[in-house]
Design a protein around this motif. Structure first.
Motif: not given
Length: 215
Positions: A104-107, A138-145
């Motif tokens: 997830i990234r903010i620009i 931010v980075s997390f382990a890949r998963q469905a949100l």
């Protein structure tokens, strides 16, 4: 000259005006009112002759502003802004990219702001919380949100919540909305007495009464 630049300059309004409902506004009401008895905080409300108001808040390197209209009912002054938009961030893109990470990234063009976003990612069983790094990521382990919530920590009034519609996506990019630092008033009531406004402050301790003295 802007309101904040008049912190030590008094520009009194000498005329008596009439607002839209025909009520006469004594010249002693319009003018600039500054927050008292709060250390290291500069804040004030300016009541303009045309029944509009301006608000400012300065703390450290953070400046915030608001505006709207005001009306008088007896000794009460009521401030109202435009309706607050639903979210303070906008989703730029979401997509599926290679890899085992969820990013997830903010620009934003102002790179100094990127590290100040609190992100909450919710799946079916857990709530993941992290603050963006210097690159706005931010980075997390890949998963469905199920949802992603964002809050700008320098303006922590509320979270902006985004429902996730495609759970195969693992890259999300957001930007700040231009009003993210704007302060909104919804029928906020202040009591006018002897050249002073008393009432709540939208960015300080809830439920506490603050005083704004007329310059």
């Amino acid at each position: 000259m802007s309101f904040i630049h008049t912190l030590i300059i008094w520009l009194p309004a000498y005329l008596t005006m009439t607002i839209s409902n025909g009520q006469s506004i004594p010249k002693s009401i319009t003018g600039e009112y500054y927050l008292t008895d709060v250390r290291e905080v500069g804040s004030g409300i300016k009541l303009n002759p045309d029944a509009t108001f301006e608000f400012f808040f300065a703390y450290g390197a953070l400046d915030r502003f608001g505006s709207g209209t005001w009306k008088q009912h007896g000794s009460q002054i009521i401030l109202t802004s435009r309706p607050r938009p639903e979210k303070d961030f906008a989703l730029v893109t979401s997509q599926t990219v290679p890899g085992n990470k969820l990013t997830i990234r903010i620009i934003d063009s102002n790179k100094h702001l990127l590290r100040y976003v609190s992100i909450v990612a919710q799946n079916d069983t857990d709530v993941l919380h992290e603050t963006t790094d210097a690159e706005g990521k931010v980075s997390f382990a890949r998963q469905a949100l199920k949802s992603i919530s964002l809050r700008f920590e320098l303006c922590p009034d509320r979270y902006s919540v985004f429902e996730v519609t495609n759970q195969t996506h693992n890259y999300y990019e957001f930007r700040f909305e231009p009003w993210i630092s704007e302060v909104f008033f919804e029928n906020v009531v202040y009591t006018l007495s002897e050249g002073e406004l008393s009432g709540p402050h939208p960015l300080l301790e809830p439920g506490k009464t603050y005083s704004f003295e007329r310059n």
